[in-house]
Design a protein around this motif. Structure first.
Motif, mmCIF file in Angstrom:
data_model
loop_
_atom_site.group_PDB
_atom_site.id
_atom_site.type_symbol
_atom_site.label_atom_id
_atom_site.label_comp_id
_atom_site.label_asym_id
_atom_site.label_seq_id
_atom_site.Cartn_x
_atom_site.Cartn_y
_atom_site.Cartn_z
ATOM 1 N N GLU A 260 45.831 19.628 40.798
ATOM 2 C CA GLU A 260 45.296 19.919 42.129
ATOM 3 C C GLU A 260 44.374 21.129 42.113
ATOM 4 N N ILE A 261 44.655 22.109 41.252
ATOM 5 C CA ILE A 261 43.766 23.266 41.166
ATOM 6 C C ILE A 261 42.452 22.866 40.499
ATOM 7 N N LEU A 262 42.524 22.025 39.472
ATOM 8 C CA LEU A 262 41.293 21.520 38.868
ATOM 9 C C LEU A 262 40.432 20.831 39.926
ATOM 10 N N ALA A 263 41.066 20.036 40.793
ATOM 11 C CA ALA A 263 40.320 19.349 41.851
ATOM 12 C C ALA A 263 39.655 20.348 42.791
ATOM 13 N N HIS A 264 40.347 21.452 43.094
ATOM 14 C CA HIS A 264 39.758 22.475 43.960
ATOM 15 C C HIS A 264 38.511 23.084 43.319
ATOM 16 N N VAL A 265 38.596 23.348 42.020
ATOM 17 C CA VAL A 265 37.443 23.926 41.315
ATOM 18 C C VAL A 265 36.266 22.963 41.364
ATOM 19 N N ILE A 266 36.506 21.700 41.075
ATOM 20 C CA ILE A 266 35.429 20.698 41.080
ATOM 21 C C ILE A 266 34.798 20.610 42.470
ATOM 22 N N ASP A 267 35.622 20.724 43.503
ATOM 23 C CA ASP A 267 35.124 20.603 44.878
ATOM 24 C C ASP A 267 34.312 21.820 45.315
ATOM 25 N N HIS A 268 34.673 23.010 44.821
ATOM 26 C CA HIS A 268 34.092 24.229 45.379
ATOM 27 C C HIS A 268 33.141 24.979 44.459
ATOM 28 N N ILE A 269 33.139 24.684 43.174
ATOM 29 C CA ILE A 269 32.292 25.430 42.237
ATOM 30 C C ILE A 269 31.160 24.531 41.765
ATOM 31 N N PRO A 270 29.926 24.818 42.131
ATOM 32 C CA PRO A 270 28.790 23.981 41.718
ATOM 33 C C PRO A 270 28.676 23.903 40.195
ATOM 34 N N GLY A 271 28.318 22.731 39.716
ATOM 35 C CA GLY A 271 28.078 22.551 38.292
ATOM 36 C C GLY A 271 29.299 22.262 37.462
ATOM 37 N N THR A 272 30.483 22.191 38.088
ATOM 38 C CA THR A 272 31.689 21.868 37.325
ATOM 39 C C THR A 272 32.027 20.389 37.486
ATOM 40 N N ARG A 273 32.644 19.826 36.460
ATOM 41 C CA ARG A 273 33.100 18.439 36.544
ATOM 42 C C ARG A 273 34.352 18.284 35.697
ATOM 43 N N ALA A 274 35.140 17.294 36.027
ATOM 44 C CA ALA A 274 36.409 17.091 35.333
ATOM 45 C C ALA A 274 36.166 16.715 33.874
ATOM 46 N N PRO A 275 36.795 17.386 32.931
ATOM 47 C CA PRO A 275 36.597 17.062 31.513
ATOM 48 C C PRO A 275 37.131 15.688 31.121
ATOM 49 N N LEU A 276 38.169 15.200 31.808
ATOM 50 C CA LEU A 276 38.775 13.912 31.468
ATOM 51 C C LEU A 276 38.490 12.896 32.567
ATOM 52 N N ALA A 277 38.441 11.643 32.173
ATOM 53 C CA ALA A 277 38.099 10.587 33.129
ATOM 54 C C ALA A 277 39.243 10.287 34.086
ATOM 55 N N GLY A 278 40.470 10.341 33.614
ATOM 56 C CA GLY A 278 41.607 9.966 34.441
ATOM 57 C C GLY A 278 42.158 11.111 35.260
ATOM 58 N N THR A 279 43.215 10.827 35.999
ATOM 59 C CA THR A 279 43.915 11.824 36.799
ATOM 60 C C THR A 279 45.205 12.215 36.090
ATOM 61 N N HIS A 280 45.436 13.511 35.997
ATOM 62 C CA HIS A 280 46.627 14.011 35.296
ATOM 63 C C HIS A 280 47.274 15.102 36.129
ATOM 64 N N ALA A 281 48.581 15.170 36.088
ATOM 65 C CA ALA A 281 49.305 16.165 36.878
ATOM 66 C C ALA A 281 49.033 17.581 36.393
ATOM 67 N N TRP A 282 48.850 17.733 35.088
ATOM 68 C CA TRP A 282 48.622 19.047 34.497
ATOM 69 C C TRP A 282 47.558 18.934 33.411
ATOM 70 N N HIS A 283 46.875 20.046 33.173
ATOM 71 C CA HIS A 283 45.841 20.100 32.138
ATOM 72 C C HIS A 283 46.054 21.345 31.289
#
Length: 482
Positions: A260-283
């Motif tokens: 969920e924190i990774l999702a917050h970063v992707i939503d609010h920080i320009p230029g960031t994207r998820a490193p993995l294609a799937g959804t995971h509870a922890w990274h």
């Protein structure tokens, strides 16, 4: 400004010139609040000495006049440790003009930097000499050496190199009476009683103002790589760490991030994207480096280490960096968490540590307990799993008024979190210090002997309480000084 404060300001202006004094309220204002915006103070003047000798003279005069001084570096602290009192009873003293790197010795792997040197500047300077200073953190572009020493800063390489205390070979500091502690010589053996240098590290400017430090250097990185791994739980993450530690000593960072924190970063920080294609509870973000010719390439090492991890069913997915730019992209996500979290609204933020083996269960159980006890809140933890230090945040319910929530549920939430930390044998401050934010909780949860010792040290070195009042430990009110 009190008469005593005015007398000190006039003396500093006369002896050291206009560069050493700022009284314009608009120029001082940015330095009167902490980075998080939680603490706000007022300082009638900002003093900016240009040398250790000038700091010593200012502190000597301050002691004679009974003027309180709040030392400040880059003002990137997280616990209000460099914020002046709100009543204007103290002056700020900035070390930012003291920004010389006095020496770099790549043979001895040592460098001497003044308190106002910015961490990124220091990184770049030693890199030009083929060396590396391995402490790094999100505020590296503004944090200064003096502040990092005074708060015993941690960061993302503690797993391998330890925190600032382990990287400091000597300290120069001005003591509350204006005398200078010259402890810059890096003696490996020195048994002359109490170690004043170590006492000053992490003292938050309450018993001395760090003016320079001798710092340990390491060979420059020749190559690095990072892996981003999706896992189902912190318990799986710790199993991965233990498996890797049994096979190599080159893992420098092991950071855990909830999905969920990774999702917050992707939503609010320009230029960031998820490193993995799937959804995971922890990274998990894992970094490995090479520092000598002929060493196994870090990317190949990570690939080799991850093989048994997948065979054991510990990881769900992973990607290994294919370039330096991708490593930086991974770290940009990690370093942007605090900024993204601020965009979500108010949160009670806790920098805590527990024994590493207890951390996975603590992260899950403590979050569940906080959310149960305070309905509507969201609790998450992220950070340095490898060294048992995470940042445990409890966010306010949606729509909550920031100030009301901080004043209402905020203290009770922090008390709950700290009670759970202490129950596991942990610390309520892993790397940010005590400042003013955690002073009451430190006294509530510490053995009386510890608090008595801290106060005795403060009283012995600073009997008039002129250095950084109201931080770390509270002393008895002092007689009024005109």
């Amino acid at each position: 400004m009190t008469p005593a404060q005015q007398q000190l300001v006039d003396a500093v202006l006369e002896r050291f010139g206009a560069k050493a004094v700022t009284t314009d309220p608009h120029a001082i204002e940015p330095w009167e609040s902490d980075w998080r915006g939680r603490y706000h103070g007022s300082a009638p003047a900002l003093l900016s000495p240009g040398s250790t000798a000038e700091v010593a003279e200012i502190i000597r005069l301050a002691g004679e006049l009974g003027v309180k001084i709040v030392p400040q570096g880059g003002n990137t602290g997280m616990v209000g440790g460099a914020t002046p009192p709100a009543d204007g009873s103290a002056l700020l003293l900035s070390t930012r003009r003291m920004n010389r790197i006095r020496a770099i010795d790549p043979v001895a792997n040592l460098a001497v930097a003044e308190a106002g040197v910015i961490l990124t500047t220091f990184h770049n300077a030693v890199a030009e000499q083929g060396r590396r200073f391995p402490l790094t953190l999100g505020a590296k572009g503004s944090a200064t050496i003096g502040g990092l020493v005074s708060t015993n800063a941690g960061g993302t390489q503690v797993l391998r190199f330890g925190n600032m205390r382990h990287l400091v070979a000597g300290v120069e500091a001005v003591l509350p009476d204006g005398s200078i502690h010259d402890g810059l010589v890096p003696l490996k053996k020195d048994n002359r009683g109490y170690d004043l240098t170590q006492l000053l590290i992490g003292a938050e400017g309450t018993i001395g103002i760090v003016t320079a430090a001798t710092l340990r250097l390491y060979p420059a990185i020749t190559e690095r790589a990072a892996a981003w791994v999706g896992v189902e739980s912190p318990h799986r993450a710790l199993e991965i760490l233990r498996m890797m530690e049994a096979r190599t000593t080159t893992i420098e960072s092991f950071e855990i991030i909830p999905g969920e924190i990774l999702a917050h970063v992707i939503d609010h920080i320009p230029g960031t994207r998820a490193p993995l294609a799937g959804t995971h509870a922890w990274h998990v973000l894992i970094e490995s480096v090479a520092t000598e010719a002929g060493a196994e390439p870090p990317a190949a090492l990570l690939e080799r280490l991850l093989g048994p991890v997948f065979e054991a069913g510990l990881a769900e997915d992973a990607v290994i960096s294919s370039s330096e730019a991708q490593v930086e992209a991974f770290w940009h996500i990690r370093d942007s968490i605090s900024e993204a979290e601020r965009a979500l609204g108010p949160a009670m933020q806790h920098d805590i540590s527990v024994p590493v083996d207890k951390m996975p269960s603590f992260m899950v159980d403590a979050a569940a307990e906080a959310e149960r006890r305070f309905p509507g809140t969201t609790a998450t933890a992220f950070g340095h799993l490898g060294d048992g230090n995470v940042h445990f945040h409890v966010r306010a319910p949606k729509g909550a008024d920031r100030d009301s929530w901080y004043a209402g549920d905020g203290p009770a939430i922090s008390s709950l979190v700290y009670d759970m930390v202490v129950a596991e044998g942990g610390s309520i401050s892993a790397e940010h210090g005590i400042g003013q934010m955690k002073r009451a909780e430190l006294e509530r949860l510490s053995p009386p002997s510890r608090i008595a010792a801290l106060k005795a040290i403060k009283m012995a070195l600073d009997p008039r309480g002129i250095l950084n009042p109201g931080k770390l430990v509270a002393l008895a009110p002092e007689p009024h000084t005109p």
